[in-house]
Design a protein around this motif. Structure first.
Motif, mmCIF file in Angstrom:
data_model
loop_
_atom_site.group_PDB
_atom_site.id
_atom_site.type_symbol
_atom_site.label_atom_id
_atom_site.label_comp_id
_atom_site.label_asym_id
_atom_site.label_seq_id
_atom_site.Cartn_x
_atom_site.Cartn_y
_atom_site.Cartn_z
ATOM 1 N N PHE A 266 0.778 5.353 1.065
ATOM 2 C CA PHE A 266 0.090 6.316 1.915
ATOM 3 C C PHE A 266 0.710 7.692 1.743
ATOM 4 C CE2 PHE A 266 -2.274 3.335 4.582
ATOM 5 C CZ PHE A 266 -1.529 2.174 4.467
ATOM 6 N N GLN B 215 1.135 11.167 4.024
ATOM 7 C CA GLN B 215 0.946 11.846 5.306
ATOM 8 C C GLN B 215 1.077 13.348 5.066
ATOM 9 O OE1 GLN B 215 3.692 10.964 8.604
ATOM 10 N NE2 GLN B 215 1.949 11.128 9.981
ATOM 11 N N LEU C 221 -2.725 10.489 7.887
ATOM 12 C CA LEU C 221 -2.287 9.444 6.956
ATOM 13 C C LEU C 221 -3.456 9.021 6.077
ATOM 14 C CD1 LEU C 221 -0.194 7.421 9.473
ATOM 15 C CD2 LEU C 221 0.666 8.000 7.208
ATOM 16 N N ASN D 274 -4.709 6.664 2.842
ATOM 17 C CA ASN D 274 -4.417 5.536 1.975
ATOM 18 C C ASN D 274 -4.608 5.946 0.523
ATOM 19 O OD1 ASN D 274 -5.035 3.011 0.418
ATOM 20 N ND2 ASN D 274 -4.599 2.106 2.406
ATOM 21 N N TRP E 275 -0.814 12.327 20.206
ATOM 22 C CA TRP E 275 0.530 12.801 20.528
ATOM 23 C C TRP E 275 0.768 12.615 22.019
ATOM 24 C CZ3 TRP E 275 -1.716 13.951 16.133
ATOM 25 C CH2 TRP E 275 -0.936 14.276 15.021
ATOM 26 N N LEU F 269 4.675 -1.246 13.992
ATOM 27 C CA LEU F 269 3.517 -1.904 14.579
ATOM 28 C C LEU F 269 3.796 -2.301 16.019
ATOM 29 C CD1 LEU F 269 0.657 -3.071 14.066
ATOM 30 C CD2 LEU F 269 1.789 -5.195 13.396
ATOM 31 N N TYR G 242 0.058 1.579 15.884
ATOM 32 C CA TYR G 242 1.381 1.895 15.390
ATOM 33 C C TYR G 242 1.922 3.083 16.170
ATOM 34 C CZ TYR G 242 0.817 -0.919 11.113
ATOM 35 O OH TYR G 242 0.650 -1.940 10.211
ATOM 36 N N ILE H 45 -5.722 -0.468 4.561
ATOM 37 C CA ILE H 45 -5.659 0.008 5.943
ATOM 38 C C ILE H 45 -5.982 1.492 6.006
ATOM 39 C CG2 ILE H 45 -3.999 0.589 7.764
ATOM 40 C CD1 ILE H 45 -2.979 -2.135 7.697
ATOM 41 N N GLN I 279 0.837 -1.191 0.000
ATOM 42 C CA GLN I 279 0.000 0.000 0.000
ATOM 43 C C GLN I 279 0.876 1.245 0.000
ATOM 44 O OE1 GLN I 279 -3.354 -0.161 2.787
ATOM 45 N NE2 GLN I 279 -3.131 -2.383 2.935
ATOM 46 N N PHE J 75 -6.145 4.860 8.763
ATOM 47 C CA PHE J 75 -5.591 5.321 10.024
ATOM 48 C C PHE J 75 -6.484 6.346 10.705
ATOM 49 C CE2 PHE J 75 -1.394 3.530 10.433
ATOM 50 C CZ PHE J 75 -1.102 3.106 9.155
ATOM 51 N N LYS K 277 0.639 -7.810 9.328
ATOM 52 C CA LYS K 277 1.507 -6.808 9.924
ATOM 53 C C LYS K 277 2.217 -6.028 8.824
ATOM 54 C CE LYS K 277 2.669 -10.141 13.530
ATOM 55 N NZ LYS K 277 3.788 -10.789 14.252
ATOM 56 N N LEU K 278 1.733 -4.821 8.562
ATOM 57 C CA LEU K 278 2.359 -3.993 7.540
ATOM 58 C C LEU K 278 3.708 -3.481 8.034
ATOM 59 C CD1 LEU K 278 -0.352 -1.683 5.904
ATOM 60 C CD2 LEU K 278 0.874 -3.585 4.871
ATOM 61 N N ILE K 279 4.704 -3.601 7.175
ATOM 62 C CA ILE K 279 6.035 -3.058 7.436
ATOM 63 C C ILE K 279 6.206 -1.819 6.559
ATOM 64 C CG2 ILE K 279 8.516 -3.487 7.432
ATOM 65 C CD1 ILE K 279 6.899 -5.252 9.361
ATOM 66 N N PHE K 280 6.530 -0.697 7.196
ATOM 67 C CA PHE K 280 6.622 0.572 6.493
ATOM 68 C C PHE K 280 8.060 0.900 6.103
ATOM 69 C CE2 PHE K 280 2.567 2.905 6.696
ATOM 70 C CZ PHE K 280 1.821 1.978 7.417
ATOM 71 N N GLY K 281 8.186 1.542 4.948
ATOM 72 C CA GLY K 281 9.447 2.161 4.602
ATOM 73 C C GLY K 281 9.630 3.458 5.366
ATOM 74 N N GLN K 282 10.772 4.090 5.157
ATOM 75 C CA GLN K 282 11.092 5.316 5.889
ATOM 76 C C GLN K 282 10.400 6.540 5.297
ATOM 77 O OE1 GLN K 282 13.125 5.417 8.792
ATOM 78 N NE2 GLN K 282 12.636 3.269 8.560
ATOM 79 N N GLY L 140 9.980 5.798 10.835
ATOM 80 C CA GLY L 140 8.719 5.596 10.144
ATOM 81 C C GLY L 140 7.648 5.116 11.103
ATOM 82 N N LEU L 141 6.750 4.286 10.624
ATOM 83 C CA LEU L 141 5.688 3.723 11.456
ATOM 84 C C LEU L 141 6.037 2.280 11.792
ATOM 85 C CD1 LEU L 141 3.861 5.714 9.275
ATOM 86 C CD2 LEU L 141 2.219 5.035 11.020
ATOM 87 N N GLU M 290 6.128 -5.492 16.061
ATOM 88 C CA GLU M 290 7.592 -5.466 16.135
ATOM 89 C C GLU M 290 8.154 -4.679 17.316
ATOM 90 O OE1 GLU M 290 9.353 -3.155 12.807
ATOM 91 O OE2 GLU M 290 7.301 -2.552 12.319
ATOM 92 N N GLY N 270 -0.129 15.684 9.701
ATOM 93 C CA GLY N 270 0.054 14.367 10.298
ATOM 94 C C GLY N 270 -0.960 13.312 9.897
ATOM 95 N N PHE O 131 4.562 7.133 2.090
ATOM 96 C CA PHE O 131 5.031 5.871 2.644
ATOM 97 C C PHE O 131 4.568 4.708 1.785
ATOM 98 C CE2 PHE O 131 6.888 7.113 6.601
ATOM 99 C CZ PHE O 131 6.178 8.208 7.053
#
Lengths: 109, 116
Positions: free
Chosen positions: A35, A37, A43, A45, B112, B45, B35, B105, A33, B107, A96-101, B42-43, B59, A41, A86
């Motif tokens: 996203f 932001q 997010l 999709n 904060w 979980l 998250y 997904i 996916q 959000f 469990k989504l793993i995000f890039g930086q 980044g984000l 994680e 702030g 992202f």
């Protein structure tokens, strides 16, 4: 676990320019996916795209699963496109989504 | 709009105090996630839930616990807050797609949290 790398980390564009953001991932995925932001702030999709190509207005995305990368295209950029983009993947580990930086995009008027 | 509400939106707390963040959804989604977002990471979980009373670790679950006693509420608790838990916390839900898999997904607006 799966590694996700996005490039470039930062990008500055003049309004009206086009851009391509890249997401590389280290293993096969069943979920990818994109996203956005925004500067506040939030997010949003953009695309669910584990393979193939999709388009939504000025944005489109292509995922080549066999080569483990995805591209996000932004055409005729506007200042409202500014923010961080992202890429996130799911390697079939229970959702469990793993995000890039992320890629931080700044569009100047 | 996926009908997600997070509370509180902003909180300052002292080290060692317990903190609970609430995620409330109105559309009966089965899957919910917590998250955290930090500069340079980044984000990531923390925990997720695939149904009432069904939760699992992500994680970065150390120092956090969750509960889901009702479909609509997913609570994240910091038993004893530390400064390293200063972060922005996002709740998310996912909707099954045509492939009957957990995908798209959405959000919430984020909470904060500052631990001083």
């Amino acid at each position: 676990g799966i590694q996700v790398e996005q490039s470039p980390p930062d990008l500055i564009l003049q309004e009206g320019a086009n851009s391509t953001l890249r997401c590389n991932f280290s293993d096969s995925v069943n979920n990818l996916q994109w996203f956005h932001q925004n500067p506040w702030g939030q997010l949003i999709n953009l695309f669910y795209i584990p393979s193939g190509t999709k388009q939504n207005g000025r944005l489109s995305a292509t995922t080549v699963a066999t080569e483990r990368y995805s591209l996000l295209y932004i055409s005729s950029s506007q200042t409202t496109d500014s923010g961080v983009y992202f890429c996130a993947v799911d390697g079939n580990q229970g959702g469990k989504l793993i995000f890039g930086q992320g890629t931080e995009l700044s569009v100047k008027p | 709009d996926a009908g997600i509400t997070q509370s509180p939106r902003h909180k300052v707390t002292e080290t060692g105090t317990p903190v609970t963040l609430r995620c409330h959804q109105t559309e009966n989604h089965r899957y919910m996630y917590w998250y955290r977002q930090d500069p340079g990471h980044g984000l990531r979980l923390i925990h997720y839930s695939y149904g009432v009373k069904d939760t699992d670790k992500g994680e970065v679950s150390d120092g956090y616990s969750v509960s889901r006693s009702k479909t609509e509420d997913f609570l994240l608790t910091l038993e004893s807050a530390t400064s390293s838990q200063t972060s922005v916390y996002f709740c998310a839900i996912s909707e099954p797609g045509p492939e009957q898999s957990r995908n798209t997904i959405y959000f919430g607006e984020g909470s904060w949290l500052t631990v001083v």
